[in-house]
Scaffold this motif. Structure first.
Motif, PDB file in Angstrom:
ATOM      1  N   ILE A 180       0.866  -1.181   0.000  1.00 39.86           N
ATOM      2  CA  ILE A 180       0.000   0.000   0.000  1.00 39.86           C
ATOM      3  C   ILE A 180       0.902   1.230   0.000  1.00 39.86           C
ATOM      4  O   ILE A 180       1.852   1.303   0.785  1.00 39.86           O
ATOM      5  N   ALA A 181       0.626   2.155  -0.909  1.00 39.98           N
ATOM      6  CA  ALA A 181       1.441   3.364  -0.990  1.00 39.98           C
ATOM      7  C   ALA A 181       0.860   4.470  -0.119  1.00 39.98           C
ATOM      8  O   ALA A 181      -0.353   4.600   0.001  1.00 39.98           O
ATOM      9  N   ILE A 182       1.737   5.241   0.504  1.00 38.56           N
ATOM     10  CA  ILE A 182       1.327   6.490   1.148  1.00 38.56           C
ATOM     11  C   ILE A 182       1.902   7.598   0.274  1.00 38.56           C
ATOM     12  O   ILE A 182       3.107   7.686   0.102  1.00 38.56           O
ATOM     13  N   ILE A 183       1.024   8.387  -0.302  1.00 42.08           N
ATOM     14  CA  ILE A 183       1.469   9.393  -1.257  1.00 42.08           C
ATOM     15  C   ILE A 183       1.063  10.780  -0.778  1.00 42.08           C
ATOM     16  O   ILE A 183      -0.129  11.098  -0.760  1.00 42.08           O
ATOM     17  N   PRO A 184       2.036  11.614  -0.354  1.00 40.51           N
ATOM     18  CA  PRO A 184       1.692  12.996  -0.008  1.00 40.51           C
ATOM     19  C   PRO A 184       1.035  13.685  -1.202  1.00 40.51           C
ATOM     20  O   PRO A 184       1.471  13.518  -2.346  1.00 40.51           O
ATOM     21  N   TYR A 185       0.017  14.472  -0.908  1.00 41.24           N
ATOM     22  CA  TYR A 185      -0.908  14.913  -1.934  1.00 41.24           C
ATOM     23  C   TYR A 185      -1.309  16.356  -1.655  1.00 41.24           C
ATOM     24  O   TYR A 185      -1.608  16.700  -0.514  1.00 41.24           O
ATOM     25  N   CYS A 186      -1.274  17.216  -2.643  1.00 43.09           N
ATOM     26  CA  CYS A 186      -1.675  18.616  -2.458  1.00 43.09           C
ATOM     27  C   CYS A 186      -3.200  18.691  -2.403  1.00 43.09           C
ATOM     28  O   CYS A 186      -3.874  18.340  -3.364  1.00 43.09           O
ATOM     29  N   PHE A 187      -3.726  19.116  -1.238  1.00 42.18           N
ATOM     30  CA  PHE A 187      -5.176  19.247  -1.075  1.00 42.18           C
ATOM     31  C   PHE A 187      -5.768  20.167  -2.118  1.00 42.18           C
ATOM     32  O   PHE A 187      -6.837  19.951  -2.635  1.00 42.18           O
ATOM     33  N   LYS A 188      -5.050  21.263  -2.380  1.00 45.68           N
ATOM     34  CA  LYS A 188      -5.559  22.317  -3.241  1.00 45.68           C
ATOM     35  C   LYS A 188      -5.704  21.820  -4.686  1.00 45.68           C
ATOM     36  O   LYS A 188      -6.723  22.037  -5.324  1.00 45.68           O
ATOM     37  N   CYS A 189      -4.671  21.127  -5.190  1.00 51.23           N
ATOM     38  CA  CYS A 189      -4.633  20.751  -6.616  1.00 51.23           C
ATOM     39  C   CYS A 189      -5.031  19.294  -6.855  1.00 51.23           C
ATOM     40  O   CYS A 189      -5.182  18.893  -7.993  1.00 51.23           O
ATOM     41  N   LYS A 190      -5.138  18.515  -5.784  1.00 46.85           N
ATOM     42  CA  LYS A 190      -5.353  17.079  -5.917  1.00 46.85           C
ATOM     43  C   LYS A 190      -4.276  16.467  -6.809  1.00 46.85           C
ATOM     44  O   LYS A 190      -4.525  15.812  -7.813  1.00 46.85           O
ATOM     45  N   GLU A 191      -3.029  16.742  -6.411  1.00 48.17           N
ATOM     46  CA  GLU A 191      -1.860  16.357  -7.197  1.00 48.17           C
ATOM     47  C   GLU A 191      -0.830  15.716  -6.255  1.00 48.17           C
ATOM     48  O   GLU A 191      -0.572  16.261  -5.180  1.00 48.17           O
ATOM     49  N   PRO A 192      -0.244  14.546  -6.631  1.00 48.61           N
ATOM     50  CA  PRO A 192       0.820  13.991  -5.789  1.00 48.61           C
ATOM     51  C   PRO A 192       2.027  14.936  -5.754  1.00 48.61           C
ATOM     52  O   PRO A 192       2.355  15.540  -6.772  1.00 48.61           O
ATOM     53  N   LEU A 193       2.638  15.046  -4.573  1.00 50.03           N
ATOM     54  CA  LEU A 193       3.764  15.964  -4.418  1.00 50.03           C
ATOM     55  C   LEU A 193       5.060  15.345  -4.924  1.00 50.03           C
ATOM     56  O   LEU A 193       5.204  14.126  -4.956  1.00 50.03           O
ATOM     57  N   VAL A 194       5.989  16.199  -5.316  1.00 44.31           N
ATOM     58  CA  VAL A 194       7.343  15.775  -5.676  1.00 44.31           C
ATOM     59  C   VAL A 194       8.169  15.767  -4.393  1.00 44.31           C
ATOM     60  O   VAL A 194       8.142  16.714  -3.616  1.00 44.31           O
ATOM     61  N   TRP A 195       8.882  14.655  -4.169  1.00 47.87           N
ATOM     62  CA  TRP A 195       9.691  14.498  -2.949  1.00 47.87           C
ATOM     63  C   TRP A 195      11.113  15.006  -3.198  1.00 47.87           C
ATOM     64  O   TRP A 195      11.656  14.824  -4.291  1.00 47.87           O
ATOM     65  N   HIS A 196      11.709  15.568  -2.153  1.00 48.60           N
ATOM     66  CA  HIS A 196      13.138  15.875  -2.169  1.00 48.60           C
ATOM     67  C   HIS A 196      13.765  14.936  -1.147  1.00 48.60           C
ATOM     68  O   HIS A 196      13.646  15.169   0.059  1.00 48.60           O
ATOM     69  N   THR A 197      14.353  13.856  -1.607  1.00 50.23           N
ATOM     70  CA  THR A 197      14.786  12.799  -0.687  1.00 50.23           C
ATOM     71  C   THR A 197      15.925  13.266   0.216  1.00 50.23           C
ATOM     72  O   THR A 197      16.074  12.774   1.315  1.00 50.23           O
ATOM     73  N   ALA A 198      16.698  14.230  -0.246  1.00 49.15           N
ATOM     74  CA  ALA A 198      17.495  15.000   0.695  1.00 49.15           C
ATOM     75  C   ALA A 198      16.856  16.386   0.636  1.00 49.15           C
ATOM     76  O   ALA A 198      16.689  16.941  -0.450  1.00 49.15           O
ATOM     77  N   PRO A 199      16.436  16.934   1.787  1.00 47.41           N
ATOM     78  CA  PRO A 199      15.766  18.240   1.735  1.00 47.41           C
ATOM     79  C   PRO A 199      16.668  19.295   1.092  1.00 47.41           C
ATOM     80  O   PRO A 199      17.883  19.221   1.198  1.00 47.41           O
ATOM     81  N   ARG A 200      16.045  20.259   0.404  1.00 49.02           N
ATOM     82  CA  ARG A 200      16.815  21.374  -0.153  1.00 49.02           C
ATOM     83  C   ARG A 200      17.462  22.164   0.970  1.00 49.02           C
ATOM     84  O   ARG A 200      17.136  21.971   2.138  1.00 49.02           O
ATOM     85  N   GLU A 201      18.315  23.121   0.605  1.00 51.65           N
ATOM     86  CA  GLU A 201      18.985  23.946   1.627  1.00 51.65           C
ATOM     87  C   GLU A 201      17.977  24.702   2.492  1.00 51.65           C
ATOM     88  O   GLU A 201      18.235  24.972   3.658  1.00 51.65           O
ATOM     89  N   ASP A 202      16.810  25.048   1.916  1.00 55.06           N
ATOM     90  CA  ASP A 202      15.789  25.744   2.698  1.00 55.06           C
ATOM     91  C   ASP A 202      14.855  24.768   3.426  1.00 55.06           C
ATOM     92  O   ASP A 202      13.795  25.148   3.905  1.00 55.06           O
TER      93      ASP A 202
END
Ligand SMILES: [Zn+2]
Length: 92
Positions: A43-65
């Motif tokens: 079973i996948a857990i997919i972070p999802y933008c409530f506003k756009c109903k779009e799966p989010l793009v992951w940054h597997t190492a967080p950006r500098e910000d």
């Protein structure tokens, strides 16, 4: 028996979400544990933008910000709101 389509279980948002949304580090840790467990059950857990109903793009190492996810449609960003122990050690 009541069947509910999975996406309909998302609690609706009222108003406009901010452009940058804070995620507590502890919540990311919990997500990681849950995701590994659910993935093992196929079973996948997919972070999802409530506003756009779009799966989010992951940054597997967080950006500098500290951005962990962004929405490919609206550009909203989800950033870690607090630092790891390692980060605090290097900045204090
Ligand atoms: Zn979006």
């Amino acid at each position: 028996m009541t069947e509910v389509a999975g996406l309909d279980t998302i609690r609706g948002l009222v108003g406009e979400p901010p452009e940058v949304i804070a995620i507590p580090y502890k919540l990311m840790e919990t997500e990681e544990i849950a995701r590994q467990g659910w993935n093992a059950c196929y079973i996948a857990i997919i972070p999802y933008c409530f506003k756009c109903k779009e799966p989010l793009v992951w940054h597997t190492a967080p950006r500098e910000d500290n951005t962990m996810f962004h929405c490919p449609k609206c550009g909203r960003e989800w950033r870690l709101s607090d630092k790891t122990k390692k980060d605090t050690a290097t900045t204090s």
